[in-house]
Design a protein around this motif. Structure first.
Motif, PDB file in Angstrom:
ATOM      1  N   ILE A 213       2.294   9.966  16.454  1.00 18.31           N
ATOM      2  CA  ILE A 213       2.574  11.511  16.493  1.00 18.31           C
ATOM      3  C   ILE A 213       0.576  11.403  17.062  1.00 18.31           C
ATOM      4  N   THR A 214       0.465  13.013  18.218  1.00 16.35           N
ATOM      5  CA  THR A 214      -0.869  12.832  18.371  1.00 16.35           C
ATOM      6  C   THR A 214      -1.556  13.690  17.688  1.00 16.35           C
ATOM      7  N   GLY A 215      -2.991  13.527  17.444  1.00 22.23           N
ATOM      8  CA  GLY A 215      -3.378  14.329  15.915  1.00 22.23           C
ATOM      9  C   GLY A 215      -3.030  14.553  14.572  1.00 22.23           C
TER      10      GLY A 215
ATOM     11  N   GLY B 210      -6.340  10.467  17.064  1.00 23.10           N
ATOM     12  CA  GLY B 210      -7.064  11.373  16.629  1.00 23.10           C
ATOM     13  C   GLY B 210      -7.716  11.125  17.281  1.00 23.10           C
ATOM     14  N   ARG B 211      -9.313  12.073  17.916  1.00 18.52           N
ATOM     15  CA  ARG B 211     -10.855  11.600  18.480  1.00 18.52           C
ATOM     16  C   ARG B 211     -11.073  10.650  16.736  1.00 18.52           C
ATOM     17  N   ASP B 212     -11.511  11.378  15.459  1.00 21.89           N
ATOM     18  CA  ASP B 212     -11.825  11.431  14.558  1.00 21.89           C
ATOM     19  C   ASP B 212     -11.653   9.941  13.970  1.00 21.89           C
TER      20      ASP B 212
ATOM     21  N   VAL C  34      -4.891   4.655  16.277  1.00 21.40           N
ATOM     22  CA  VAL C  34      -5.104   4.349  17.307  1.00 21.40           C
ATOM     23  C   VAL C  34      -6.571   5.582  17.250  1.00 21.40           C
ATOM     24  N   ALA C  35      -7.934   5.571  17.185  1.00 19.33           N
ATOM     25  CA  ALA C  35      -8.955   5.969  18.236  1.00 19.33           C
ATOM     26  C   ALA C  35      -8.662   6.772  19.607  1.00 19.33           C
ATOM     27  N   GLY C  36      -8.942   7.834  19.772  1.00 14.38           N
ATOM     28  CA  GLY C  36      -8.229   7.904  20.899  1.00 14.38           C
ATOM     29  C   GLY C  36      -8.539   9.843  21.412  1.00 14.38           C
ATOM     30  N   ASP C  37      -8.668   9.747  22.989  1.00  9.09           N
ATOM     31  CA  ASP C  37      -8.993  11.461  23.324  1.00  9.09           C
ATOM     32  C   ASP C  37      -7.665  11.556  24.192  1.00  9.09           C
ATOM     33  N   VAL C  38      -6.791  12.701  24.202  1.00  5.90           N
ATOM     34  CA  VAL C  38      -5.605  12.573  24.792  1.00  5.90           C
ATOM     35  C   VAL C  38      -5.685  13.046  26.158  1.00  5.90           C
ATOM     36  N   ARG C  39      -6.628  13.674  26.374  1.00  3.07           N
ATOM     37  CA  ARG C  39      -7.536  14.026  27.337  1.00  3.07           C
ATOM     38  C   ARG C  39      -7.802  12.918  28.491  1.00  3.07           C
ATOM     39  N   GLN C  40      -8.101  11.540  27.636  1.00  2.33           N
ATOM     40  CA  GLN C  40      -8.768  10.641  28.659  1.00  2.33           C
ATOM     41  C   GLN C  40      -7.318   9.419  28.579  1.00  2.33           C
TER      42      GLN C  40
END
Ligand code: HXC
Length: 263
Positions: free
Chosen positions: A14-16, A40-42, A59-65
């Motif tokens: 699940i993203t976010g 999530g990013r945070d 897992v921390a990360g940005d869905v744009r990358q």
């Protein structure tokens, strides 16, 4: 509602997933036996969600990358060995009239919502194709097929997600991959509602116009996601399911004229 452990053995992403609707979906799916990776990013929000949800992979990360997306799917596969479902839920949104919206503001929301959905779906696809099984659920909005005054960036992005949902459903159905969109209405206690419906008087007026005159609960979106992952929905693909108390029958957008901010 559904049998306990009806998702036992199912492993998904699940993203976010660390707050708002994503966290609510995570709660429902875990309660029915699924094992999850949430992103999530945070990192502090992720840690907080993990302390509540228990044995989830965060897992921390940005869905744009694209690199972050690839690393997240690799980490999920290393831990679980299969990906049964993906819920593209990460979003960005804020109230802003088009005349005041900067290019970067438009791009940011488009990239989180539309590119993020594209990148994550592409990243899980080879694993789903190999097993001949997969479920992808995109979190959309009913204004994807109406208009989205005062959240035009989000409206454009959710319309892209709706179209992508249908295209993926058509291209990937014969691989056993079903792709659907859930279109939530106003859901209580979410980041989105804090941002979009900050004025209680205007919110009450809007809610009173709705066929089911109340905010939705996060669990009501979670149960819709559960249905679309459950074998009960094995012949459903390419749909956009409103879970909105009938709001989209009353207004094609979320914020009618007079309810939005001034430029
Ligand atoms: C005008 C704004 C703004 C605001 C940001 N910007 N907030 N412009 N009004 N309130 C502008 C910035 O000035 C900048 O443009 C550009 O947007 C990017 O902002 P950043 O903060 O640099 O970007 P970023 O860190 O990537 O943040 C993305 C974000 C942010 C979308 C702007 O709000 C975010 O991360 N949101 C995630 C959480 C979220 O929104 N959840 C709610 C989803 S609800 P300039 O030109 O200055 O560089 C949802 C509802 C669905 O989707 C429907 C329900 C019915």
């Amino acid at each position: 509602m559904f049998q306990e452990n009806c998702l036992k053995g199912q492993k998904g992403l699940i993203t976010g997933g660390s707050s708002g609707i994503g966290l609510e979906i995570a709660r429902v799916l875990i309660a029915h036996g699924a094992e999850l990776t949430i992103t999530g990013r945070d990192t502090s929000k992720l840690a907080h969600a993990k302390s509540e949800l228990g044995d989830v992979l965060t897992v921390a990360g940005d869905v744009r990358q694209a690199d972050d997306v690839a690393q997240t799917v690799d980490a999920h596969m290393a831990r679980f060995g299969q990906v049964d479902f993906l819920i593209n839920n990460a979003a960005g949104n804020f109230l802003c009239p088009i005349e005041a919206m900067s290019e970067n503001a438009f791009r940011s929301v488009m990239e989180i919502v539309a590119h993020g959905t594209f990148l994550f779906s592409k990243a899980v696809f080879p694993h789903m194709k190999k097993r001949g099984y997969g479920r992808i659920i995109n979190t959309g909005a009913t204004y994807a097929w109406g208009q989205a005054s005062y959240v035009a960036h989000s409206g454009a992005a959710k319309a892209a997600v709706l179209n992508l949902t249908r295209s993926m459903a058509v291209e990937w159905g014969h691989y056993g991959i079903l792709v659907n969109m859930i279109a939530p209405g106003p859901i209580d206690q979410t980041e989105g509602m804090k941002r979009l419906m900050a004025d209680p008087k205007k919110t009450d007026m809007l809610l009173n116009m709705m066929p089911v005159p109340r905010m939705g609960k996060g669990s009501e979106i979670g149960l819709a996601a559960l249905f679309l992952i459950h074998p009960l929905s094995s012949y459903i693909t390419g749909i956009a399911l409103p879970v909105d108390g009938g709001m989209s029958l009353i207004t094609p957008g979320l914020i009618p004229p007079g309810f939005g901010p001034k430029a």
